[in-house]
Design a protein around this motif. Structure first.
Motif, PDB file in Angstrom:
ATOM      1  N   PRO A  34       9.293  32.284  -2.482  1.00  0.00           N
ATOM      2  CA  PRO A  34       9.489  31.270  -3.529  1.00  0.00           C
ATOM      3  C   PRO A  34       8.416  30.191  -3.504  1.00  0.00           C
ATOM      4  N   THR A  35       8.352  29.483  -4.610  1.00  0.00           N
ATOM      5  CA  THR A  35       7.486  28.308  -4.643  1.00  0.00           C
ATOM      6  C   THR A  35       8.166  27.210  -3.841  1.00  0.00           C
ATOM      7  N   ARG A  36       7.448  26.143  -3.601  1.00  0.00           N
ATOM      8  CA  ARG A  36       8.008  25.013  -2.845  1.00  0.00           C
ATOM      9  C   ARG A  36       8.028  23.773  -3.722  1.00  0.00           C
ATOM     10  N   SER A  37       9.066  22.996  -3.540  1.00  0.00           N
ATOM     11  CA  SER A  37       9.139  21.716  -4.237  1.00  0.00           C
ATOM     12  C   SER A  37       8.197  20.745  -3.531  1.00  0.00           C
ATOM     13  N   PRO A  38       7.908  19.609  -4.146  1.00  0.00           N
ATOM     14  CA  PRO A  38       7.059  18.621  -3.458  1.00  0.00           C
ATOM     15  C   PRO A  38       7.630  18.208  -2.107  1.00  0.00           C
ATOM     16  N   GLY A  39       8.948  18.312  -1.970  1.00  0.00           N
ATOM     17  CA  GLY A  39       9.585  17.972  -0.697  1.00  0.00           C
ATOM     18  C   GLY A  39       9.656  19.130   0.272  1.00  0.00           C
ATOM     19  N   GLY A  40       9.100  20.287  -0.102  1.00  0.00           N
ATOM     20  CA  GLY A  40       9.058  21.432   0.794  1.00  0.00           C
ATOM     21  C   GLY A  40      10.238  22.392   0.662  1.00  0.00           C
ATOM     22  N   HIS A  41      11.154  22.124  -0.275  1.00  0.00           N
ATOM     23  CA  HIS A  41      12.296  23.021  -0.463  1.00  0.00           C
ATOM     24  C   HIS A  41      11.863  24.299  -1.182  1.00  0.00           C
ATOM     25  N   ARG A  42      12.416  25.399  -0.753  1.00  0.00           N
ATOM     26  CA  ARG A  42      12.153  26.672  -1.411  1.00  0.00           C
ATOM     27  C   ARG A  42      12.849  26.668  -2.769  1.00  0.00           C
ATOM     28  N   LEU A  43      12.110  27.061  -3.806  1.00  0.00           N
ATOM     29  CA  LEU A  43      12.666  27.115  -5.155  1.00  0.00           C
ATOM     30  C   LEU A  43      12.477  28.521  -5.719  1.00  0.00           C
ATOM     31  N   TYR A  44      13.591  29.176  -5.941  1.00  0.00           N
ATOM     32  CA  TYR A  44      13.580  30.545  -6.458  1.00  0.00           C
ATOM     33  C   TYR A  44      13.789  30.531  -7.969  1.00  0.00           C
ATOM     34  N   PRO A  45      13.125  31.421  -8.676  1.00  0.00           N
ATOM     35  CA  PRO A  45      13.354  31.522 -10.114  1.00  0.00           C
ATOM     36  C   PRO A  45      14.757  32.079 -10.371  1.00  0.00           C
ATOM     37  N   ALA A  46      15.293  31.826 -11.554  1.00  0.00           N
ATOM     38  CA  ALA A  46      16.632  32.304 -11.903  1.00  0.00           C
ATOM     39  C   ALA A  46      16.733  33.824 -11.791  1.00  0.00           C
ATOM     40  N   GLU A  47      15.621  34.538 -12.025  1.00  0.00           N
ATOM     41  CA  GLU A  47      15.622  35.999 -11.944  1.00  0.00           C
ATOM     42  C   GLU A  47      15.932  36.499 -10.536  1.00  0.00           C
ATOM     43  N   ALA A  48      15.720  35.666  -9.539  1.00  0.00           N
ATOM     44  CA  ALA A  48      15.993  36.068  -8.161  1.00  0.00           C
ATOM     45  C   ALA A  48      17.482  36.360  -7.968  1.00  0.00           C
ATOM     46  N   LEU A  49      18.333  35.640  -8.675  1.00  0.00           N
ATOM     47  CA  LEU A  49      19.769  35.884  -8.579  1.00  0.00           C
ATOM     48  C   LEU A  49      20.107  37.272  -9.109  1.00  0.00           C
ATOM     49  N   THR A  50      19.529  37.633 -10.229  1.00  0.00           N
ATOM     50  CA  THR A  50      19.759  38.973 -10.780  1.00  0.00           C
ATOM     51  C   THR A  50      19.263  40.027  -9.811  1.00  0.00           C
ATOM     52  N   LEU A  51      18.094  39.818  -9.257  1.00  0.00           N
ATOM     53  CA  LEU A  51      17.528  40.773  -8.309  1.00  0.00           C
ATOM     54  C   LEU A  51      18.429  40.931  -7.083  1.00  0.00           C
TER      55      LEU A  51
END
Length: 144
Positions: free
Chosen positions: A33-50
């Motif tokens: 996943p990409t990271r937020s400015p604070g370092g949190h992992r951010l997954y796209p909504a499609e990841a839930l479907t996957l």
């Protein structure tokens, strides 16, 4: 615009734990996943479907390696044909499952027969000709 789902949100929505997300990333099933400015992992909504697809495929008997191949093939296929790789693989998996079911039915019948016969000791039972449990061949060098 939705920035994405944090790890905990995605895991909870998909019914998996955080270690599963990391494991799927290491296996290449889930993109890093990409990271937020604070370092949190951010997954796209499609990841839930996957994730739901992965878990469903596992419940249907596919291994993670098989799931990875199916997901990879699905992302690279542009046209649809009746005889898709998914169709072939699903047919193969169905045949495997039906074989396992037949084997389990044979095992269940053997156990029912043993229960009905009142077998209490396999060692004693195995030495009689009327033993209902299929022990034939066990003492004939079949176990190498």
């Amino acid at each position: 615009m939705n920035p994405g789902l944090r790890s905990g949100e995605l895991a909870q929505a998909a019914g998996v734990n955080l270690q599963t997300l990391r494991y799927y990333e290491r296996r290449g099933l889930l993109a890093e996943p990409t990271r937020s400015p604070g370092g949190h992992r951010l997954y796209p909504a499609e990841a839930l479907t996957l994730l739901r697809v992965i878990k469903t495929a596992q419940r249907l008997g596919f291994t993670l390696d098989e799931v990875a191949e199916l997901v990879d093939l699905g992302t690279h296929r542009h046209g649809r044909r009746r005889d898709t790789s998914l169709q072939r693989r699903a047919a193969t998996k169905l045949a495997e499952i039906e074989t396992k079911i037949a084997d389990l039915q044979t095992i269940a019948e053997s156990l029912r027969t043993a229960l009905d016969a009142g077998c209490d000791d396999l060692t004693t039972c195995a030495t009689t000709d009327c033993c209902p449990i299929p022990l034939a061949g066990l003492d004939h060098g079949d176990n190498k």
